[in-house]
Scaffold this motif. Structure first.
Motif, PDB file in Angstrom:
ATOM      1  N   TYR A  29       0.845  -1.196   0.000  1.00 30.30           N
ATOM      2  CA  TYR A  29       0.000   0.000   0.000  1.00 30.30           C
ATOM      3  C   TYR A  29       0.879   1.243   0.000  1.00 30.30           C
ATOM      4  N   ILE A  34      -4.806   1.085   2.419  1.00 24.74           N
ATOM      5  CA  ILE A  34      -5.600   0.138   1.623  1.00 24.74           C
ATOM      6  C   ILE A  34      -7.040   0.621   1.446  1.00 24.74           C
ATOM      7  N   THR A 225      -8.474  -6.768  -1.452  1.00 28.65           N
ATOM      8  CA  THR A 225      -9.812  -6.455  -0.931  1.00 28.65           C
ATOM      9  C   THR A 225     -10.810  -6.265  -2.080  1.00 28.65           C
ATOM     10  N   ILE A 284     -12.199  -9.988  12.071  1.00 23.17           N
ATOM     11  CA  ILE A 284     -11.903 -10.245  10.668  1.00 23.17           C
ATOM     12  C   ILE A 284     -11.608 -11.735  10.474  1.00 23.17           C
ATOM     13  N   ARG A 286      -9.950 -14.933   8.850  1.00 20.59           N
ATOM     14  CA  ARG A 286      -8.679 -15.133   8.137  1.00 20.59           C
ATOM     15  C   ARG A 286      -8.651 -16.559   7.591  1.00 20.59           C
ATOM     16  N   THR A 306     -11.341 -10.677   4.806  1.00 16.98           N
ATOM     17  CA  THR A 306     -10.855  -9.318   4.978  1.00 16.98           C
ATOM     18  C   THR A 306     -11.958  -8.448   5.536  1.00 16.98           C
ATOM     19  N   PHE A 307     -11.650  -7.198   5.763  1.00 13.54           N
ATOM     20  CA  PHE A 307     -12.643  -6.183   6.073  1.00 13.54           C
ATOM     21  C   PHE A 307     -13.058  -5.588   4.736  1.00 13.54           C
ATOM     22  N   ARG A 334     -10.592 -17.004  17.362  1.00 14.97           N
ATOM     23  CA  ARG A 334      -9.930 -16.989  18.679  1.00 14.97           C
ATOM     24  C   ARG A 334     -10.833 -17.552  19.780  1.00 14.97           C
TER      25      ARG A 334
ATOM     26  N   LEU B  34       0.976  -2.053  10.806  1.00 15.08           N
ATOM     27  CA  LEU B  34      -0.306  -2.733  10.613  1.00 15.08           C
ATOM     28  C   LEU B  34      -1.050  -2.212   9.394  1.00 15.08           C
ATOM     29  N   GLY B  35      -0.931  -0.915   9.132  1.00 17.93           N
ATOM     30  CA  GLY B  35      -1.780  -0.302   8.107  1.00 17.93           C
ATOM     31  C   GLY B  35      -3.149  -0.014   8.706  1.00 17.93           C
ATOM     32  N   GLU B  59      -6.815  -5.475  14.777  1.00 16.71           N
ATOM     33  CA  GLU B  59      -6.922  -6.047  13.429  1.00 16.71           C
ATOM     34  C   GLU B  59      -6.796  -4.935  12.396  1.00 16.71           C
ATOM     35  N   SER B  60      -5.932  -5.162  11.399  1.00 14.73           N
ATOM     36  CA  SER B  60      -5.898  -4.278  10.244  1.00 14.73           C
ATOM     37  C   SER B  60      -6.474  -5.056   9.074  1.00 14.73           C
ATOM     38  N   VAL B  61      -6.577  -4.397   7.915  1.00 15.44           N
ATOM     39  CA  VAL B  61      -7.121  -5.090   6.751  1.00 15.44           C
ATOM     40  C   VAL B  61      -6.295  -6.347   6.473  1.00 15.44           C
ATOM     41  N   LYS B  62      -4.978  -6.218   6.588  1.00 13.60           N
ATOM     42  CA  LYS B  62      -4.106  -7.311   6.169  1.00 13.60           C
ATOM     43  C   LYS B  62      -3.790  -8.316   7.258  1.00 13.60           C
ATOM     44  N   THR B  63      -3.777  -7.873   8.536  1.00 17.39           N
ATOM     45  CA  THR B  63      -3.237  -8.777   9.540  1.00 17.39           C
ATOM     46  C   THR B  63      -3.843  -8.519  10.920  1.00 17.39           C
ATOM     47  N   VAL B  64      -3.513  -9.391  11.850  1.00 13.34           N
ATOM     48  CA  VAL B  64      -4.001  -9.239  13.212  1.00 13.34           C
ATOM     49  C   VAL B  64      -2.798  -9.238  14.148  1.00 13.34           C
TER      50      VAL B  64
END
Lengths: 350, 124
Positions: A29, A34, A225, A284, A286, A306-307, A334, B34-35, B59-64
Motif C-alpha cells: 500500500y 488500503i 480487498t 476479521i 482469516r 478481509t474487512f 480466537r 499494521l496499516g 486487526e488491520s485489513v491485512k493482519t491481526v
C-alpha cells in the motif's frame, strides 16, 4: 534475491510499503492506505503495478496457429476455438485429478497467443507447457510488463492517456494494439477497467503520466480487498492443486464437451462449494478459520477473509462441504463463535 | 513520532503514567506496520491483568496483532470510541487512539519499559 518490476523506483518515490510477494518486491500500500485506495477504485479509479504477472507468448512452429490452439485447448478448460482475434478468455489449467495448476487469461492475436499466468505460478506453468507442448514455441516475455487501471473513470483516463477514442468502444475481454502497447479491457477488481501490456523501457514514463492525472496508485492490499468483494478466486487461497474450478464456481469456463487434461476427474462432481460469508461483528475472518452451522464439527473452512471497505463489514470466501445446511453459519475466531450469513457472490454487485 | 514523556514496550505498546494510572496505546511504528486498523478488541472494564498479558487484538485489513498489557493492574476504562472509529489508532496513536487505562498494582513494571530513544534504537 527478489525481482523488481520496472516501477520499483516509482513506488519508493511514492513512499509505498514494499513487501515480498511470489518472488517479487511489490507495493502492498501507499501512504493513503488500503481502504482509501480501495475506495478510489470503487468511486473513480486507481492504477496498479501488476508487473509480477507472467506473460507467456505461444506460436505454432510452422507459422500456423492451429498447433498452438490445439495445445491451449488440451491444457485449458475453456474453448480457445471460440476466441476471435484481439480478444481473451478466462481459462483454468488443471492437472489429471482436476486440481488447479493455475488460472489464466488467454489472448488471441493474428499470429500468436498470449497467456497471462499468476506470478506465483509462472515457473510452474512454463514447466507444465514444456512438458505438454508439441509443435509450439513457448517464450516468457520478460521485456514487457503489465499495468492495470481500474474503476468507473478508467475509460476516460486511458482514452486521454493515448488520445485514442477507439479505446472507449473496446468491449469487455477485447484488446487494442497501439504500436508496442496493448490495451485490454479486463481486470481483477469487479469494476470496469483496463490492463496494459507495456515495454519495460516505456513503463516509468507511462506511470508518471497516469499519476500526473491524479489517479490513485494502489498496492496489492487493495487489489486483494477489491477481488474479494468481487468474489474472484486467488491461486494459493481458493485455488490449489487439490481444488477444482467447478468447486470454485467456474463451471462457465469449463467446457466438458471437449477433451482437456483433468476432464475425466471433473466429470465426477464434488460436494464442496465456494461461498461468500458476511459477518455481523467486527472480527476479521482469516484463512484457515473453521465454519460451523451449530454443531461441533466444522462444515467448511475460510480460504480468504478481509474487512470489506464497501460494506464496512468483515467478509470471507469459504469452502462449504454441505450446502444444504441453510445460510446461517458461524466462524470460530480466537475461541469464540461469530455469527455470519452465506450470501451470493459477488459481495458487491455492479 | 515517539513522544519523550511515554514509556514503550518491545511489543510496541506505549504507557503514559499519571500517579498509579497508566494510559496504554500502540506506537507509531505499530500502527504504521499494521496499516489501516479496522477493529480493536479490548478487555472488559474491571478486569485484572498481569504485565505483558495478552489483553486484546488489533486487526488491520491485512493482519491481526496481539495487544499486550505493559503493566499489571485493573482495567479502569477502555476507549469506546475505537469501536466506531478504529482508524483513530492510525490517525492519532498517542492521542485519540489511546486504548485503555490501567490502575497499576506494581509500578515497578515501568522499570522494564523503554524510553523513547531506547525504543527507537531497537526498532532498527
Amino acid at each position: 534475491m527478489l525481482k523488481r518490476t520496472p516501477l520499483y523506483d516509482k513506488h519508493l518515490t511514492l513512499k509505498a510499503k514494499m513487501v515480498p510477494f511470489a518472488g517479487w518486491e511489490m507495493p502492498i500500500y501507499y501512504p493513503q492506505g488500503i481502504i482509501a485506495e480501495h475506495k478510489a477504485v470503487r468511486s473513480s479509479c486507481g492504477v496498479f503495478d501488476i508487473g509480477h504477472m507472467g506473460i507467456i507468448k505461444l506460436k505454432g512452429q510452422s507459422a500456423k496457429l492451429k498447433s498452438a490452439e490445439l495445445f491451449l485447448n488440451k491444457i485449458g478448460t475453456n474453448d480457445v476455438a471460440k476466441l476471435s482475434d484481439y480478444s481473451c478468455q478466462y481459462s483454468v489449467i488443471c492437472n489429471e485429478e482436476g486440481g488447479v495448476v493455475d488460472d489464466i487469461l488467454i489472448y488471441k492475436f493474428p499470429d500468436h497467443y498470449i497467456v497471462v499466468a499468476n506470478a506465483s505460478n509462472t515457473d510452474k506453468v512454463l514447466a507444465w507447457f514444456s512438458s505438454h507442448a508439441e509443435g509450439v514455441e513457448i517464450k516468457l516475455l520478460d521485456d514487457t510488463s503489465m499495468l492495470a487501471i481500474q474503476g468507473q473513470q478508467a475509460e476516460s483516463v486511458v482514452v486521454e492517456l493515448f488520445g485514442d477514442e477507439e479505446i472507449a468502444k473496446l468491449k469487455r475481454n477485447h484488446c487494442l494494439v497501439l504500436g508496442d502497447i496493448t490495451v485490454s479491457r479486463t481486470g481483477y477488481t469487479g469494476e470496469d477497467g483496463f490492463e496494459l501490456f507495456v515495454p519495460n523501457k516505456k513503463m516509468a514514463e507511462l506511470w508518471d503520466s497516469i499519476i500526473g492525472m491524479k489517479v490513485q496508485p494502489c498496492g496489492l492490499g487493495a487489489r486483494d480487498t477489491l477481488r474479494l468483494e468481487a468474489g474472484l478466486p486467488l491461486y494459493g487461497h481458493e485455488y490449489n492443486d487439490k481444488t477444482t474450478p467447478l468447486e470454485a464456481g467456474y463451471s462457465w469456463a469449463v467446457k466438458l464437451g471437449k477433451e482437456f487434461i483433468g476432464r475425466g476427474a471433473l466429470l465426477k462432481e464434488r460436494k464442496r462449494k465456494l461461498v461468500g460469508i458476511v459477518l455481523e461483528e467486527k472480527n476479521i475472518p482469516r484463512e484457515g478459520f473453521k465454519v460451523y452451522n451449530g454443531g461441533t464439527d466444522p462444515i467448511g473452512e475460510v480460504t480468504s477473509g478481509t474487512f470489506s471497505p464497501s460494506l464496512e463489514k468483515p467478509i470471507a470466501l469459504a469452502y462449504i462441504y454441505n450446502r444444504e445446511t441453510g445460510d446461517k453459519v458461524s466462524l470460530e475466531i480466537r475461541g469464540k463463535r461469530i455469527e455470519g450469513k452465506i450470501v451470493s457472490l459477488p459481495f458487491i454487485k455492479r | 513520532m515517539y513522544p519523550e514523556n511515554l514509556k514503550y514496550s518491545t511489543e510496541h505498546e506505549w504507557a503514559k503514567v499519571d500517579g498509579v494510572m497508566a494510559t496504554i496505546g500502540i506506537s507509531h511504528y505499530a500502527q504504521d506496520s499494521l496499516g489501516d486498523v479496522v477493529y480493536v478488541e479490548l478487555p472488559a472494564e474491571g478486569k485484572t491483568v498481569g504485565a505483558m498479558d495478552n489483553i486484546g487484538v488489533v486487526e488491520s485489513v491485512k493482519t491481526v496483532s496481539t495487544l499486550y498489557s505493559p503493566v499489571a493492574g485493573e482495567v479502569v476504562e477502555v476507549n469506546k470510541e475505537l469501536q466506531e472509529k478504529p482508524a483513530l489508532v492510525n490517525e492519532d496513536p498517542y492521542g485519540k487512539g489511546w486504548m485503555l487505562k490501567i490502575k497499576m498494582s506494581n509500578p515497578a513494571d515501568l522499570d522494564k519499559l523503554l524510553s523513547a530513544s531506547d525504543y527507537q534504537a531497537q526498532l532498527h
